[in-house]
Motif scaffolding. Structure first.
Motif, PDB file in Angstrom:
ATOM      1  N   PRO A   1      39.969 -37.190  62.210  1.00 18.91           N
ATOM      2  CA  PRO A   1      39.004 -37.799  63.136  1.00 18.91           C
ATOM      3  C   PRO A   1      37.602 -37.236  63.024  1.00 18.91           C
ATOM      4  O   PRO A   1      36.626 -37.918  63.365  1.00 18.91           O
ATOM      5  CB  PRO A   1      39.604 -37.488  64.520  1.00 18.91           C
ATOM      6  N   TYR A   2      37.483 -35.993  62.537  1.00 22.04           N
ATOM      7  CA  TYR A   2      36.180 -35.336  62.515  1.00 22.04           C
ATOM      8  C   TYR A   2      35.544 -35.329  61.125  1.00 22.04           C
ATOM      9  O   TYR A   2      34.579 -34.615  60.883  1.00 22.04           O
ATOM     10  CB  TYR A   2      36.322 -33.920  63.080  1.00 22.04           C
ATOM     11  N   ARG A   3      36.073 -36.175  60.239  1.00 20.60           N
ATOM     12  CA  ARG A   3      35.438 -36.388  58.934  1.00 20.60           C
ATOM     13  C   ARG A   3      34.872 -37.804  58.813  1.00 20.60           C
ATOM     14  O   ARG A   3      34.238 -38.131  57.818  1.00 20.60           O
ATOM     15  CB  ARG A   3      36.454 -36.176  57.797  1.00 20.60           C
ATOM     16  N   MET A   4      35.128 -38.650  59.801  1.00 13.94           N
ATOM     17  CA  MET A   4      34.704 -40.047  59.706  1.00 13.94           C
ATOM     18  C   MET A   4      33.178 -40.163  59.715  1.00 13.94           C
ATOM     19  O   MET A   4      32.511 -39.414  60.426  1.00 13.94           O
ATOM     20  CB  MET A   4      35.292 -40.855  60.856  1.00 13.94           C
ATOM     21  N   PRO A   5      32.625 -41.094  58.935  1.00 14.60           N
ATOM     22  CA  PRO A   5      31.173 -41.295  58.933  1.00 14.60           C
ATOM     23  C   PRO A   5      30.670 -41.772  60.288  1.00 14.60           C
ATOM     24  O   PRO A   5      31.351 -42.539  60.986  1.00 14.60           O
ATOM     25  CB  PRO A   5      30.957 -42.349  57.843  1.00 14.60           C
ATOM     26  N   MET A   6      29.476 -41.340  60.651  1.00  8.36           N
ATOM     27  CA  MET A   6      28.988 -41.522  62.010  1.00  8.36           C
ATOM     28  C   MET A   6      28.804 -42.978  62.413  1.00  8.36           C
ATOM     29  O   MET A   6      29.358 -43.427  63.430  1.00  8.36           O
ATOM     30  CB  MET A   6      27.665 -40.774  62.204  1.00  8.36           C
ATOM     31  N   VAL A   7      28.013 -43.737  61.664  1.00  8.58           N
ATOM     32  CA  VAL A   7      27.640 -45.071  62.130  1.00  8.58           C
ATOM     33  C   VAL A   7      28.828 -46.014  62.280  1.00  8.58           C
ATOM     34  O   VAL A   7      28.966 -46.658  63.336  1.00  8.58           O
ATOM     35  CB  VAL A   7      26.556 -45.688  61.227  1.00  8.58           C
ATOM     36  N   PRO A   8      29.730 -46.129  61.311  1.00  6.26           N
ATOM     37  CA  PRO A   8      30.881 -47.012  61.554  1.00  6.26           C
ATOM     38  C   PRO A   8      31.703 -46.571  62.761  1.00  6.26           C
ATOM     39  O   PRO A   8      32.147 -47.392  63.557  1.00  6.26           O
ATOM     40  CB  PRO A   8      31.693 -46.910  60.260  1.00  6.26           C
ATOM     41  N   THR A   9      31.877 -45.250  62.887  1.00  8.02           N
ATOM     42  CA  THR A   9      32.668 -44.715  63.996  1.00  8.02           C
ATOM     43  C   THR A   9      32.035 -45.067  65.336  1.00  8.02           C
ATOM     44  O   THR A   9      32.712 -45.547  66.252  1.00  8.02           O
ATOM     45  CB  THR A   9      32.795 -43.187  63.866  1.00  8.02           C
ATOM     46  N   LEU A  10      30.737 -44.845  65.476  1.00  8.17           N
ATOM     47  CA  LEU A  10      30.070 -45.097  66.748  1.00  8.17           C
ATOM     48  C   LEU A  10      29.979 -46.585  67.053  1.00  8.17           C
ATOM     49  O   LEU A  10      30.104 -47.001  68.212  1.00  8.17           O
ATOM     50  CB  LEU A  10      28.674 -44.475  66.748  1.00  8.17           C
ATOM     51  N   ALA A  11      29.743 -47.407  66.037  1.00  2.00           N
ATOM     52  CA  ALA A  11      29.620 -48.849  66.258  1.00  2.00           C
ATOM     53  C   ALA A  11      30.919 -49.434  66.809  1.00  2.00           C
ATOM     54  O   ALA A  11      30.908 -50.231  67.759  1.00  2.00           O
ATOM     55  CB  ALA A  11      29.239 -49.550  64.952  1.00  2.00           C
ATOM     56  N   ILE A  12      32.036 -49.045  66.235  1.00  2.00           N
ATOM     57  CA  ILE A  12      33.328 -49.547  66.712  1.00  2.00           C
ATOM     58  C   ILE A  12      33.566 -49.098  68.145  1.00  2.00           C
ATOM     59  O   ILE A  12      34.036 -49.872  68.991  1.00  2.00           O
ATOM     60  CB  ILE A  12      34.469 -49.054  65.798  1.00  2.00           C
TER      61      ILE A  12
ATOM     62  N   LEU B   1      38.334 -47.607  57.956  1.00  2.00           N
ATOM     63  CA  LEU B   1      37.670 -46.332  58.211  1.00  2.00           C
ATOM     64  C   LEU B   1      38.632 -45.159  58.050  1.00  2.00           C
ATOM     65  O   LEU B   1      38.315 -44.158  57.387  1.00  2.00           O
ATOM     66  CB  LEU B   1      37.081 -46.356  59.618  1.00  2.00           C
ATOM     67  N   GLU B   2      39.810 -45.291  58.618  1.00  2.00           N
ATOM     68  CA  GLU B   2      40.770 -44.192  58.540  1.00  2.00           C
ATOM     69  C   GLU B   2      41.310 -44.023  57.122  1.00  2.00           C
ATOM     70  O   GLU B   2      41.501 -42.883  56.655  1.00  2.00           O
ATOM     71  CB  GLU B   2      41.919 -44.428  59.522  1.00  2.00           C
ATOM     72  N   THR B   3      41.559 -45.123  56.421  1.00  2.00           N
ATOM     73  CA  THR B   3      42.064 -45.029  55.045  1.00  2.00           C
ATOM     74  C   THR B   3      41.044 -44.372  54.130  1.00  2.00           C
ATOM     75  O   THR B   3      41.377 -43.487  53.333  1.00  2.00           O
ATOM     76  CB  THR B   3      42.417 -46.425  54.508  1.00  2.00           C
ATOM     77  N   SER B   4      39.794 -44.783  54.252  1.00  2.00           N
ATOM     78  CA  SER B   4      38.736 -44.192  53.441  1.00  2.00           C
ATOM     79  C   SER B   4      38.587 -42.707  53.727  1.00  2.00           C
ATOM     80  O   SER B   4      38.443 -41.897  52.801  1.00  2.00           O
ATOM     81  CB  SER B   4      37.411 -44.920  53.723  1.00  2.00           C
ATOM     82  N   THR B   5      38.653 -42.342  55.003  1.00  2.00           N
ATOM     83  CA  THR B   5      38.505 -40.934  55.370  1.00  2.00           C
ATOM     84  C   THR B   5      39.693 -40.122  54.898  1.00  2.00           C
ATOM     85  O   THR B   5      39.539 -38.999  54.399  1.00  2.00           O
ATOM     86  CB  THR B   5      38.352 -40.804  56.895  1.00  2.00           C
ATOM     87  N   GLU B   6      40.893 -40.684  55.028  1.00  2.00           N
ATOM     88  CA  GLU B   6      42.100 -39.980  54.585  1.00  2.00           C
ATOM     89  C   GLU B   6      42.037 -39.690  53.083  1.00  2.00           C
ATOM     90  O   GLU B   6      42.445 -38.622  52.624  1.00  2.00           O
ATOM     91  CB  GLU B   6      43.344 -40.819  54.914  1.00  2.00           C
ATOM     92  N   ARG B   7      41.495 -40.630  52.320  1.00  2.00           N
ATOM     93  CA  ARG B   7      41.380 -40.451  50.874  1.00  2.00           C
ATOM     94  C   ARG B   7      40.170 -39.616  50.475  1.00  2.00           C
ATOM     95  O   ARG B   7      39.955 -39.369  49.296  1.00  2.00           O
ATOM     96  CB  ARG B   7      41.285 -41.824  50.200  1.00  2.00           C
ATOM     97  N   ARG B   8      39.391 -39.221  51.463  1.00  2.00           N
ATOM     98  CA  ARG B   8      38.157 -38.445  51.236  1.00  2.00           C
ATOM     99  C   ARG B   8      37.197 -39.200  50.321  1.00  2.00           C
ATOM    100  O   ARG B   8      36.514 -38.625  49.467  1.00  2.00           O
ATOM    101  CB  ARG B   8      38.471 -37.056  50.684  1.00  2.00           C
ATOM    102  N   GLU B   9      37.141 -40.522  50.518  1.00  4.00           N
ATOM    103  CA  GLU B   9      36.204 -41.364  49.781  1.00  4.00           C
ATOM    104  C   GLU B   9      34.930 -41.517  50.603  1.00  4.00           C
ATOM    105  O   GLU B   9      34.978 -41.932  51.765  1.00  4.00           O
ATOM    106  CB  GLU B   9      36.810 -42.736  49.523  1.00  4.00           C
ATOM    107  N   LYS B  10      33.797 -41.205  50.031  1.00  8.21           N
ATOM    108  CA  LYS B  10      32.535 -41.323  50.744  1.00  8.21           C
ATOM    109  C   LYS B  10      32.134 -42.793  50.820  1.00  8.21           C
ATOM    110  O   LYS B  10      32.004 -43.465  49.796  1.00  8.21           O
ATOM    111  CB  LYS B  10      31.439 -40.516  50.052  1.00  8.21           C
ATOM    112  N   MET B  11      31.964 -43.287  52.005  1.00 12.30           N
ATOM    113  CA  MET B  11      31.595 -44.684  52.184  1.00 12.30           C
ATOM    114  C   MET B  11      30.172 -44.931  51.703  1.00 12.30           C
ATOM    115  O   MET B  11      29.261 -44.155  51.978  1.00 12.30           O
ATOM    116  CB  MET B  11      31.704 -45.090  53.656  1.00 12.30           C
TER     117      MET B  11
END
Length: 419
Positions: A249-260, A325-335
């Motif tokens: 939860p604390y690796r997710m990129p800011m803007v997508p996380t906040l927008a949702i 968002l969660e899949t990308s973060t889990e894979r440590r892929e930079k959006m």
């Protein structure tokens, strides 16, 4: 899920789903949230009159551990999955939109502070008060700062829409970063105790009245460097919270996380509108027609079909965005900037669908809707005000995505530059 199928208290099947999705705790926040619906509805008039949440509501949210949803587990939080968070916000919003909006914005403030500061600062904020709540306003209406030894002095500043500030101990405020000569060199955010902030008590609106989103001012307040964060680093996912980097939860990129997050509670408001509409259509007729009951009329069935399709589509968009968002973060892929802009766009589009669906239901609710205290009128106003939030303003969402997709700059400091 169908809005009609789910316009009721949480079922055993839903509770089982939540228990599985929470992962880090056996505490069922969705069931706890659903249990609050009757009390929240009963306090509607009091909440509006106060222009902030009643103390009893804050106590209920705390007892239900809803403020713990995004608090890091190392500080006693539940650290639930994003989808569990969405489900809980939906239930709270079924009871009261302003309560859900406030809970959502305080949760967002807690998440942003959790990722933005190093462990010794987090220990001060989260470790010293197990019930700490945090709000924020990243876009100042005006702010003048001065660089001094060891930090910044905020000489004068005004920030509007500080949702949750009446119930928080800390406030994160956007500020200009300047050099010793006073030249602006970037954008930042300063974390201040609410005791150092002046509340203007100017929140008097047509909707979300209970969110208490008042303006605040700060004059001649020193903020140490350890409580200053660079927004250019934050939007690049360069978080100072290295102690949390192993936690998704604390690796997710800011803007997508906040927008949702801004749209989550709107889904629950829409479900409340559907629930209320379905309860009433068998008890009233349609004036100047042969229909003694509204639910006999074809036009009613059409309205239900279209409005719920929009609301269900909005919820599906959010859930899909969460999965991406969660899949990308889990894979440590930079959006990429375009991927971030797409989710931002989708959040704005989902909010528009919700507004359109609720507006259709309200328009078909008969003349009782025009009563200022009518439940449908209150929901309609809450959704309208939520839809107007600058973070999901639809024209901005469309333009930002369109520019990035066309290979141009995003015209928003909230997205990283395209690589």
């Amino acid at each position: 899920m169908s809005t009609i199928d789910t316009a009721k208290p949480a079922t055993a099947a839903q509770a089982a789903h939540v228990a599985g999705s929470a992962g880090n705790s056996s505490h069922d926040v969705v069931a706890a949230a659903a249990a609050l619906v009757p009390a929240l509805r009963a306090r509607a008039a009091e909440t509006d009159a106060l222009s902030k949440l009643p103390d009893a509501t804050i106590a209920d949210l705390q007892k239900a551990r809803l403020f713990d949803m995004v608090r890091p587990q190392m500080y006693g939080g539940l650290q639930v999955s994003y989808e569990t968070y969405l489900d809980a916000l939906i239930e709270v919003a079924r009871g009261d939109g302003a309560t859900a909006w406030t809970l959502g914005l305080i949760s967002t403030g807690m998440w942003l502070v959790a990722v933005s500061y190093p462990k010794h600062v987090a220990d001060q904020v989260f470790g010293q008060n197990p019930n700490v709540r945090i709000c924020g306003a990243l876009g100042p209406r005006k702010a003048k700062t001065r660089r001094v030894a060891g930090g910044y002095v905020i000489e004068d500043g005004l920030w509007m829409y500080n949702t949750g500030v009446y119930h928080s101990q800390w406030d994160q405020l956007g500020i200009p970063l300047v050099d010793d000569a006073g030249t602006v060199i970037g954008r930042g955010a300063a974390l201040l105790p609410v005791s150092e902030i002046t509340l203007l008590n100017d929140w008097d609106t047509i909707g979300l009245r209970g969110s208490g989103s008042t303006s605040v001012t700060v004059k001649d307040v020193f903020v140490p460097d350890e409580r200053i964060v660079s927004m250019s680093r934050t939007v690049q996912d360069d978080y100072a919270a290295t102690h949390l980097t192993d936690m998704l939860p604390y690796r997710m990129p800011m803007v997508p996380t906040l927008a949702i997050r801004l749209v989550c509670s709107m889904v629950g408001m829409a479900r409340a509108a559907v629930e209320l509409f379905m309860e009433k259509i068998g008890t009233r007729g349609i004036a100047f027609t042969i229909y003694e009951k509204q639910d006999d009329a074809t036009v009613t069935h059409l309205r239900i079909g279209e409005a719920t399709a929009k609301i269900d589509a909005a919820e599906s968009i959010l859930r899909q965005a969460i999965r991406i968002l969660e899949t990308s973060t889990e894979r440590r892929e930079k959006m990429s900037a375009q991927q971030r802009a797409r989710i931002w766009r989708d959040a704005g589009f989902a909010s528009r669908l919700i507004w359109e669906g609720v507006d259709q239901l309200a328009g078909a609710s008969g003349t009782a809707f025009i009563n200022r205290n009518a439940p449908m009128s209150r929901i309609w106003h809450d959704v309208r005000v939520a839809y107007m939030h600058g973070g999901i303003y639809i024209d901005t969402c469309y333009e930002v995505y369109g520019r990035v997709a066309a290979g141009k700059s995003s015209v928003s400091f909230m997205l990283p530059e395209q690589g």
